[in-house]
Design an enzyme around this catalytic site. Structure first.
Site, PDB file in Angstrom:
ATOM      1  N   ASP A 152     -16.373 -13.788 -21.352  1.00 11.44           N
ATOM      2  CA  ASP A 152     -14.996 -14.070 -22.182  1.00 11.44           C
ATOM      3  C   ASP A 152     -15.141 -14.152 -23.531  1.00 11.44           C
ATOM      4  OD1 ASP A 152     -13.674 -14.102 -19.682  1.00 11.44           O
ATOM      5  OD2 ASP A 152     -13.968 -16.284 -19.210  1.00 11.44           O
ATOM      6  N   ASP A 194     -14.501 -20.318 -27.477  1.00 11.00           N
ATOM      7  CA  ASP A 194     -13.940 -20.967 -26.331  1.00 11.00           C
ATOM      8  C   ASP A 194     -14.731 -21.422 -25.270  1.00 11.00           C
ATOM      9  OD1 ASP A 194     -11.371 -21.975 -25.345  1.00 11.00           O
ATOM     10  OD2 ASP A 194     -11.307 -20.014 -24.224  1.00 11.00           O
TER      11      ASP A 194
END
Length: 277
Positions: A226, A209
């Site tokens: 993340d 991502d």
């Protein structure tokens, strides 16, 4: 052992008469089992004292799946350190978006847990939040040990991951998306992004991502955040597709800022790195 009105001392530990106040708690480090603490050797800045207090200083980032808070962990009258506390939500929110893309191949041993996750019951959502926190801590630990530019993972406790805070003072480092710099600096940042993607690929991973919104720039250095959805390029059927998307996302930003890059070419190089390990 000595006694007084304010405290008594035992070896290496001071029990203070002061109790945590509002937005405070005793440090959770002592209650964490060793396997849920960060990789050793621990950095010198990690505060391990059982007498330390965690003070919540505000929200750094709000998201659909988790919120990140600024925490100060401090020994009374002693050392202190700022940490980022990422807290995954449980039953009050949806699961990680597109989670099935990333979790293909992951299994839970208990059939009750598997059913709860599938039905997205209240218990299942709480379990999912804990699994994502554990996945992020595990990924950060692995990547840190590989030398990837990620925040050091201090500990994981249920749905909360405590990690190194990246920033100046109480101000978090800017995301790459917000950086405005001269061409030479942008070219250097591009080289760093390519290298961190190579570190991932050599270990068989893709971020899954990656974008200018989860790349931080601090003191001229790119840091990636993340990472709970990190995927194995080989074992995940969508691994290469997710790697290609990572390449497209970062190349699109750098192309707009004057850096010549070909996402297809970059993806090909990274796939070769992954399968050549």
């Amino acid at each position: 052992m000595s006694h007084g009105d304010d405290f008594f001392v035992v070896p290496d530990l001071v029990f203070s008469a002061i109790e945590p106040g509002d937005d405070q708690r005793w440090s959770t480090w002592p209650s964490i089992i060793p396997s849920l603490r960060g990789p050793q050797p621990w950095p010198q800045w990690v505060v391990t004292s059982a007498g330390a207090i965690d003070t919540e200083l505000g929200v750094l980032k709000s998201g659909k799946e988790a919120d990140v808070f600024l925490i100060e962990r401090a020994e009374p009258g002693g050392r202190s350190v700022l940490l980022a506390a990422k807290r995954y939500r449980g039953s009050e929110t949806s699961d990680f978006r597109r989670s099935s893309q990333y979790t293909e191949g992951r299994r839970t041993r208990r059939s009750r847990d598997a059913r709860a996750l599938q039905k997205k019951s209240t218990y299942g959502r709480a379990l999912s939040a804990g699994l994502w926190a554990g996945a992020e801590f595990s990924a950060l630990s692995t990547l840190y040990q590989l030398g990837a530019p990620v925040p050091y993972p201090v500990q994981v406790d249920n749905t909360e991951v405590l990690m190194e805070f990246i920033g100046d003072g109480h101000v978090a480092a800017p995301r790459l998306a917000a950086v405005r710099a001269d061409p030479r600096t942008i070219t250097d940042l591009w080289a760093q992004v390519v290298e961190l993607m190579r570190v991932f690929a050599r270990a068989g991973f893709a971020h899954g991502d990656l974008s200018p919104y989860n790349l931080l720039v601090h003191a001229g250095r790119v840091m990636v955040i993340d990472v709970p959805q990190i995927v194995d390029i080989v074992s995940n059927p969508q691994g290469i597709e997710l790697l290609e998307r990572d390449c497209h996302n970062v190349c699109s930003w750098f192309l707009r800022h004057g850096v010549e890059c070909d996402p297809a070419e970059l993806a090909g190089e990274l796939v070769a790195e992954a399968f050549g390990r």
